[in-house]
Write a protein that holds these residues in place. Structure first.
Motif, PDB file in Angstrom:
ATOM      1  N   VAL A  57       0.678  25.068 -12.741  1.00 43.43           N
ATOM      2  CA  VAL A  57       0.329  24.014 -11.812  1.00 43.43           C
ATOM      3  C   VAL A  57       1.484  23.529 -12.479  1.00 43.43           C
ATOM      4  O   VAL A  57       2.731  23.073 -12.521  1.00 43.43           O
ATOM      5  CB  VAL A  57      -0.502  22.743 -12.438  1.00 43.43           C
ATOM      6  CG1 VAL A  57      -0.578  21.253 -10.789  1.00 43.43           C
ATOM      7  CG2 VAL A  57      -1.862  22.711 -12.110  1.00 43.43           C
ATOM      8  N   VAL A  58       2.625  23.521 -10.840  1.00 38.39           N
ATOM      9  CA  VAL A  58       3.593  23.280 -10.259  1.00 38.39           C
ATOM     10  C   VAL A  58       3.831  22.386  -9.028  1.00 38.39           C
ATOM     11  O   VAL A  58       3.320  22.140  -8.413  1.00 38.39           O
ATOM     12  CB  VAL A  58       4.445  24.506 -10.245  1.00 38.39           C
ATOM     13  CG1 VAL A  58       6.318  24.609 -10.049  1.00 38.39           C
ATOM     14  CG2 VAL A  58       4.896  25.761 -11.373  1.00 38.39           C
ATOM     15  N   VAL A  59       5.061  21.004 -10.007  1.00 39.32           N
ATOM     16  CA  VAL A  59       4.480  19.701  -9.100  1.00 39.32           C
ATOM     17  C   VAL A  59       6.367  19.716  -8.519  1.00 39.32           C
ATOM     18  O   VAL A  59       6.842  19.386  -9.808  1.00 39.32           O
ATOM     19  CB  VAL A  59       3.945  18.809  -9.481  1.00 39.32           C
ATOM     20  CG1 VAL A  59       4.016  17.305  -8.149  1.00 39.32           C
ATOM     21  CG2 VAL A  59       2.094  19.278  -9.652  1.00 39.32           C
ATOM     22  N   GLN A  60       6.490  19.436  -7.225  1.00 45.28           N
ATOM     23  CA  GLN A  60       8.521  19.162  -7.056  1.00 45.28           C
ATOM     24  C   GLN A  60       8.280  18.484  -5.445  1.00 45.28           C
ATOM     25  O   GLN A  60       7.660  19.088  -4.540  1.00 45.28           O
ATOM     26  CB  GLN A  60       8.690  20.763  -7.572  1.00 45.28           C
ATOM     27  CG  GLN A  60      10.211  20.019  -7.890  1.00 45.28           C
ATOM     28  CD  GLN A  60      11.042  21.359  -8.222  1.00 45.28           C
ATOM     29  OE1 GLN A  60      11.300  22.487  -7.888  1.00 45.28           O
ATOM     30  NE2 GLN A  60      12.247  20.781  -9.066  1.00 45.28           N
ATOM     31  N   ALA A  61       8.846  17.314  -5.674  1.00 41.30           N
ATOM     32  CA  ALA A  61       9.350  16.541  -4.639  1.00 41.30           C
ATOM     33  C   ALA A  61       7.884  16.513  -3.455  1.00 41.30           C
ATOM     34  O   ALA A  61       7.824  16.581  -2.123  1.00 41.30           O
ATOM     35  CB  ALA A  61      10.041  17.582  -3.546  1.00 41.30           C
ATOM     36  N   GLY A  62       7.200  16.239  -4.428  1.00 40.79           N
ATOM     37  CA  GLY A  62       5.165  16.116  -3.804  1.00 40.79           C
ATOM     38  C   GLY A  62       5.131  17.263  -2.841  1.00 40.79           C
ATOM     39  O   GLY A  62       3.351  16.865  -2.424  1.00 40.79           O
ATOM     40  N   LYS A  63       5.232  18.540  -3.175  1.00 39.06           N
ATOM     41  CA  LYS A  63       4.142  19.674  -3.345  1.00 39.06           C
ATOM     42  C   LYS A  63       4.131  19.891  -4.623  1.00 39.06           C
ATOM     43  O   LYS A  63       4.977  20.476  -5.629  1.00 39.06           O
ATOM     44  CB  LYS A  63       5.297  20.952  -3.136  1.00 39.06           C
ATOM     45  CG  LYS A  63       5.896  20.208  -1.697  1.00 39.06           C
ATOM     46  CD  LYS A  63       7.464  21.304  -1.220  1.00 39.06           C
ATOM     47  CE  LYS A  63       7.460  21.198   0.632  1.00 39.06           C
ATOM     48  NZ  LYS A  63       8.562  20.013   0.465  1.00 39.06           N
ATOM     49  N   ILE A  64       2.863  21.077  -4.590  1.00 40.69           N
ATOM     50  CA  ILE A  64       1.831  21.499  -5.623  1.00 40.69           C
ATOM     51  C   ILE A  64       1.523  22.600  -5.160  1.00 40.69           C
ATOM     52  O   ILE A  64       1.091  23.033  -4.281  1.00 40.69           O
ATOM     53  CB  ILE A  64       0.760  20.396  -5.714  1.00 40.69           C
ATOM     54  CG1 ILE A  64      -0.086  20.085  -4.360  1.00 40.69           C
ATOM     55  CG2 ILE A  64       0.970  19.211  -6.081  1.00 40.69           C
ATOM     56  CD1 ILE A  64      -1.410  19.347  -4.770  1.00 40.69           C
TER      57      ILE A  64
END
Length: 217
Positions: free
Chosen positions: A150-157
């Motif tokens: 799971v990659v989560v960054q700046a509100g994007k998943i």
């Protein structure tokens, strides 16, 4: 040294150091860094066998990370029993002073578990009850190891399965708001607040998890 060059070098250095390296969330021997709900001790159903964390079918309860995360890259390996169901949640927060809820990466026997057989956003690697994964996802059957991310960054998943990106969403978008409104979480004020704990869930089925590591972004 020119100021612009110095700035560039400092920026590159910060890019490699500030994000941090991946760290293990499971040492293969203890449950250090994890607790039961509200700080309780992990249930007896969670056992460690040969460096693998195993929920053995007896009550173990959900496990919560002691630390909260916002942007991160999380990886782990897992397998479920035949007909089994489990999941890993993130951005987990206490909703309404009583429920620990978060976005869930579904791990399930798509073919035999009743929830998996519903298809769509209830199958493996989905954003559970919110968005379905790709139809051609590379899923190994129960009893065999899968690798998830799971990659989560700046509100994007992003949800990855065995090296392939299979589901993604932008939690700042109107599409996300519409999906939440159509989901079981529509009345859960404060759901997925943009930061929170991780959760290893107990869905009363056997699951094996290993090599859990996270890199903060």
């Amino acid at each position: 040294m020119k100021v612009s060059l110095l700035y560039t070098l400092l920026t590159l250095a910060c890019g490699s150091l500030c994000a941090g390296d991946a760290v293990s969330l499971f040492d293969g021997q203890t449950l250090n860094g994890w607790t039961g709900a509200d700080g309780a001790a992990p249930g007896a159903g969670w056992v460690i066998e040969g460096g693998v964390l195993h929920l053995n079918g007896t009550p173990g309860g959900n496990l919560l990370s002691e630390k909260e995360y916002t942007d991160f890259d999380l990886e782990w390996e897992w397998k479920v029993e035949d007909g089994g169901n489990n999941g890993i949640k993130y951005w987990v927060a206490k909703i309404g002073s009583k429920e620990w809820l978060g976005i869930e990466y579904q791990m399930i026997d798509d073919e035999k578990h009743p929830d998996g057989k519903r298809g769509g956003s209830h199958t493996t690697a989905s954003i559970y009850d919110i968005k379905e994964p790709a139809a051609d996802k590379p899923l190994n059957p129960p009893g065999q190891w899968n690798s998830s991310r799971v990659v989560v960054q700046a509100g994007k998943i992003q949800h990855w399965l065995n090296g392939q990106l299979v589901c993604e969403a932008d939690t700042t978008s109107d599409d996300w708001k519409a999906r939440i409104a159509a989901s079981k979480f529509k009345s859960k004020v404060g759901f997925a607040p943009g930061k929170g704990r991780l959760m290893l869930t107990d869905h009363h089925d056997k699951v094996w998890i290993r090599s859990i590591k996270i890199k903060e972004l």
